[in-house]
Design a protein around this motif. Sequence first.
Motif, PDB file in Angstrom:
ATOM      1  N   VAL A  92       0.827  -1.211   0.000  1.00 59.08           N
ATOM      2  CA  VAL A  92       0.000   0.000   0.000  1.00 59.08           C
ATOM      3  C   VAL A  92       0.860   1.260   0.000  1.00 59.08           C
ATOM      4  O   VAL A  92       0.690   2.143  -0.838  1.00 59.08           O
ATOM      5  N   LEU A  93       1.825   1.357   0.938  1.00 61.36           N
ATOM      6  CA  LEU A  93       2.612   2.587   1.079  1.00 61.36           C
ATOM      7  C   LEU A  93       4.031   2.494   0.518  1.00 61.36           C
ATOM      8  O   LEU A  93       4.727   3.495   0.463  1.00 61.36           O
ATOM      9  N   ASN A  94       4.461   1.316   0.114  1.00 61.49           N
ATOM     10  CA  ASN A  94       5.793   1.120  -0.476  1.00 61.49           C
ATOM     11  C   ASN A  94       6.874   1.803   0.372  1.00 61.49           C
ATOM     12  O   ASN A  94       7.575   2.709  -0.077  1.00 61.49           O
ATOM     13  N   ALA A  95       6.987   1.346   1.615  1.00 61.95           N
ATOM     14  CA  ALA A  95       7.908   1.962   2.581  1.00 61.95           C
ATOM     15  C   ALA A  95       9.364   1.903   2.137  1.00 61.95           C
ATOM     16  O   ALA A  95      10.162   2.754   2.532  1.00 61.95           O
ATOM     17  N   ARG A  96       9.724   0.951   1.320  1.00 60.10           N
ATOM     18  CA  ARG A  96      11.118   0.863   0.855  1.00 60.10           C
ATOM     19  C   ARG A  96      11.492   2.100   0.030  1.00 60.10           C
ATOM     20  O   ARG A  96      12.554   2.664   0.198  1.00 60.10           O
ATOM     21  N   GLU A  97      10.609   2.521  -0.860  1.00 59.11           N
ATOM     22  CA  GLU A  97      10.872   3.708  -1.687  1.00 59.11           C
ATOM     23  C   GLU A  97      10.471   5.010  -0.998  1.00 59.11           C
ATOM     24  O   GLU A  97      11.058   6.055  -1.268  1.00 59.11           O
ATOM     25  N   ASP A 120       0.551  20.726   3.156  1.00 59.64           N
ATOM     26  CA  ASP A 120       0.893  19.706   2.173  1.00 59.64           C
ATOM     27  C   ASP A 120       1.191  18.392   2.865  1.00 59.64           C
ATOM     28  O   ASP A 120       2.076  18.307   3.720  1.00 59.64           O
ATOM     29  N   LEU A 121       0.463  17.359   2.468  1.00 57.77           N
ATOM     30  CA  LEU A 121       0.650  16.009   2.982  1.00 57.77           C
ATOM     31  C   LEU A 121       1.292  15.177   1.878  1.00 57.77           C
ATOM     32  O   LEU A 121       0.748  15.098   0.771  1.00 57.77           O
ATOM     33  N   THR A 122       2.450  14.593   2.175  1.00 58.75           N
ATOM     34  CA  THR A 122       3.156  13.762   1.205  1.00 58.75           C
ATOM     35  C   THR A 122       3.093  12.311   1.661  1.00 58.75           C
ATOM     36  O   THR A 122       3.550  11.971   2.749  1.00 58.75           O
ATOM     37  N   ILE A 123       2.487  11.484   0.800  1.00 58.79           N
ATOM     38  CA  ILE A 123       2.367  10.048   1.043  1.00 58.79           C
ATOM     39  C   ILE A 123       2.824   9.334  -0.219  1.00 58.79           C
ATOM     40  O   ILE A 123       2.369   9.669  -1.316  1.00 58.79           O
ATOM     41  N   SER A 124       3.713   8.376  -0.072  1.00 62.91           N
ATOM     42  CA  SER A 124       4.197   7.577  -1.206  1.00 62.91           C
ATOM     43  C   SER A 124       4.689   8.457  -2.356  1.00 62.91           C
ATOM     44  O   SER A 124       4.457   8.156  -3.521  1.00 62.91           O
ATOM     45  N   ARG A 151      -6.447   9.936  -4.063  1.00 59.72           N
ATOM     46  CA  ARG A 151      -5.852  11.233  -4.435  1.00 59.72           C
ATOM     47  C   ARG A 151      -4.331  11.143  -4.461  1.00 59.72           C
ATOM     48  O   ARG A 151      -3.672  11.885  -5.175  1.00 59.72           O
ATOM     49  N   TRP A 152      -3.767  10.268  -3.632  1.00 54.38           N
ATOM     50  CA  TRP A 152      -2.311  10.103  -3.538  1.00 54.38           C
ATOM     51  C   TRP A 152      -1.846   8.939  -4.396  1.00 54.38           C
ATOM     52  O   TRP A 152      -0.711   8.501  -4.276  1.00 54.38           O
ATOM     53  N   GLY A 153      -2.716   8.426  -5.249  1.00 52.03           N
ATOM     54  CA  GLY A 153      -2.342   7.316  -6.116  1.00 52.03           C
ATOM     55  C   GLY A 153      -2.296   5.983  -5.386  1.00 52.03           C
ATOM     56  O   GLY A 153      -1.737   5.012  -5.892  1.00 52.03           O
ATOM     57  N   ILE A 154      -2.898   5.925  -4.212  1.00 58.17           N
ATOM     58  CA  ILE A 154      -2.914   4.692  -3.429  1.00 58.17           C
ATOM     59  C   ILE A 154      -4.203   3.947  -3.750  1.00 58.17           C
ATOM     60  O   ILE A 154      -5.298   4.500  -3.667  1.00 58.17           O
ATOM     61  N   ARG A 155      -4.035   2.702  -4.103  1.00 58.61           N
ATOM     62  CA  ARG A 155      -5.199   1.853  -4.363  1.00 58.61           C
ATOM     63  C   ARG A 155      -5.578   1.188  -3.044  1.00 58.61           C
ATOM     64  O   ARG A 155      -4.783   0.439  -2.481  1.00 58.61           O
ATOM     65  N   PRO A 156      -6.783   1.477  -2.519  1.00 63.60           N
ATOM     66  CA  PRO A 156      -7.170   0.879  -1.252  1.00 63.60           C
ATOM     67  C   PRO A 156      -7.055  -0.647  -1.294  1.00 63.60           C
ATOM     68  O   PRO A 156      -7.388  -1.280  -2.296  1.00 63.60           O
ATOM     69  N   TYR A 157      -6.570  -1.209  -0.198  1.00 63.85           N
ATOM     70  CA  TYR A 157      -6.371  -2.652  -0.100  1.00 63.85           C
ATOM     71  C   TYR A 157      -7.675  -3.388  -0.369  1.00 63.85           C
ATOM     72  O   TYR A 157      -8.748  -2.976   0.062  1.00 63.85           O
ATOM     73  N   SER A 158      -7.579  -4.501  -1.089  1.00 61.92           N
ATOM     74  CA  SER A 158      -8.748  -5.351  -1.312  1.00 61.92           C
ATOM     75  C   SER A 158      -8.326  -6.816  -1.282  1.00 61.92           C
ATOM     76  O   SER A 158      -7.157  -7.143  -1.503  1.00 61.92           O
ATOM     77  N   LYS A 165     -12.801  -4.869   0.831  1.00 61.97           N
ATOM     78  CA  LYS A 165     -11.823  -3.811   0.572  1.00 61.97           C
ATOM     79  C   LYS A 165     -11.937  -2.733   1.632  1.00 61.97           C
ATOM     80  O   LYS A 165     -12.942  -2.634   2.338  1.00 61.97           O
ATOM     81  N   LEU A 166     -10.870  -1.951   1.713  1.00 63.19           N
ATOM     82  CA  LEU A 166     -10.893  -0.793   2.594  1.00 63.19           C
ATOM     83  C   LEU A 166     -11.568   0.353   1.876  1.00 63.19           C
ATOM     84  O   LEU A 166     -11.428   0.519   0.667  1.00 63.19           O
ATOM     85  N   SER A 167     -12.273   1.178   2.633  1.00 59.40           N
ATOM     86  CA  SER A 167     -12.851   2.393   2.064  1.00 59.40           C
ATOM     87  C   SER A 167     -11.732   3.292   1.588  1.00 59.40           C
ATOM     88  O   SER A 167     -10.626   3.285   2.151  1.00 59.40           O
ATOM     89  N   ASP A 168     -11.993   4.080   0.571  1.00 66.37           N
ATOM     90  CA  ASP A 168     -10.999   5.013   0.036  1.00 66.37           C
ATOM     91  C   ASP A 168     -10.665   6.089   1.059  1.00 66.37           C
ATOM     92  O   ASP A 168      -9.552   6.599   1.103  1.00 66.37           O
ATOM     93  N   GLU A 169     -11.629   6.441   1.912  1.00 64.32           N
ATOM     94  CA  GLU A 169     -11.414   7.484   2.919  1.00 64.32           C
ATOM     95  C   GLU A 169     -10.823   6.883   4.190  1.00 64.32           C
ATOM     96  O   GLU A 169     -11.313   5.871   4.693  1.00 64.32           O
ATOM     97  N   VAL A 170      -9.748   7.514   4.676  1.00 63.51           N
ATOM     98  CA  VAL A 170      -9.065   7.094   5.894  1.00 63.51           C
ATOM     99  C   VAL A 170      -9.063   8.281   6.846  1.00 63.51           C
ATOM    100  O   VAL A 170      -8.741   9.402   6.447  1.00 63.51           O
ATOM    101  N   GLY A 171      -9.423   8.047   8.086  1.00 61.41           N
ATOM    102  CA  GLY A 171      -9.421   9.112   9.080  1.00 61.41           C
ATOM    103  C   GLY A 171      -8.069   9.213   9.770  1.00 61.41           C
ATOM    104  O   GLY A 171      -7.425   8.204  10.035  1.00 61.41           O
ATOM    105  N   VAL A 172      -7.637  10.437  10.039  1.00 63.71           N
ATOM    106  CA  VAL A 172      -6.406  10.684  10.786  1.00 63.71           C
ATOM    107  C   VAL A 172      -6.783  11.573  11.962  1.00 63.71           C
ATOM    108  O   VAL A 172      -7.438  12.601  11.773  1.00 63.71           O
ATOM    109  N   GLU A 173      -6.386  11.156  13.170  1.00 65.11           N
ATOM    110  CA  GLU A 173      -6.727  11.897  14.383  1.00 65.11           C
ATOM    111  C   GLU A 173      -5.474  12.125  15.214  1.00 65.11           C
ATOM    112  O   GLU A 173      -4.561  11.296  15.196  1.00 65.11           O
ATOM    113  N   PHE A 174      -5.468  13.233  15.935  1.00 60.89           N
ATOM    114  CA  PHE A 174      -4.365  13.484  16.857  1.00 60.89           C
ATOM    115  C   PHE A 174      -4.907  14.013  18.169  1.00 60.89           C
ATOM    116  O   PHE A 174      -5.952  14.656  18.220  1.00 60.89           O
ATOM    117  N   ASP A 175      -4.185  13.695  19.242  1.00 53.72           N
ATOM    118  CA  ASP A 175      -4.497  14.166  20.588  1.00 53.72           C
ATOM    119  C   ASP A 175      -3.153  14.344  21.277  1.00 53.72           C
ATOM    120  O   ASP A 175      -2.483  13.361  21.595  1.00 53.72           O
TER     121      ASP A 175
END
Length: 182
Positions: A92-97, A120-124, A151-158, A165-175
Motif C-alpha cells: 500500500v505505502l511502499n515503505a522501501r521507496e 501539504d501532505l506527502t504520502i508515497s 488522491r495520492w495514487g494509493i489503491r485501497p487494499y482489497s 476492501k478498505l474504504s478510500d477514505e481514511v481518518g487521521v486523528e491526533f491528541d
Amino acid sequence: MGIEPGSYTIGPESGRLLIRTTRAGLGAKAGHDLTLEPARWRGEAVVADPAGSSVTVEVDVASIEVKEGVGGIKPLSDSDRADIVRNLREKVLNAREHPTITFRSSRVDGTAEVFHVEGDLTISGATHTVTLDGRSVGDRVRGSTTVVQSRWGIRPYSALFGALKLSDEVGVEFDLALTPRA
C-alpha cells in the motif's frame, strides 16, 4: 490554563497520532475496521496568533502498527496483524521507496480554541493539500482530517477478488499535549 505561544516538540511522547480505516464491499462483514498507530514520528508546532502558527510532522512508515481491529467474523490474530502491517508497508505505502509520510502546514486560521490547519501532505511520493480541523482543550490539542487514498495514487487494499476492501477514505486523528522545546 491554555496553550502558551512558543515552539513545541511533538511525537509519541506527547500524545497519539491515529489512522482509522473502515471496510467496504460485499465482504465487509468478514473484515475489520482498523486503528493504526505509528510508533516513530516527530514534529514541531509553533504557536502564535493563528496566522503565525505552523506545524510539521514526519512519520516513519515502517513503525505503523495495528492497535485495534473491530468487527469481522473473528477477532484479529497476531498473524492477521502481521499480514496487515506487511501489506501496508510493502504494497500500500511502499515503505522501501517512500519511508516517511510528511505534513507541512501552509496556513493556520481560526482561534486558539478552534482552528484549521491547511498544508501539504506527502504520502508515497505524492503531495496534496489537506485541511486539519482542531481545537485546544486546556494544554492539549485535538483534531482530525480525512485522507482519500486515491488522491495520492494509493489503491485501497482489497481481498477476495475485491469483495472485501478498505474504504478510500481514511481518518487521521491526533491528541497531543504540547511540550515546550528544551
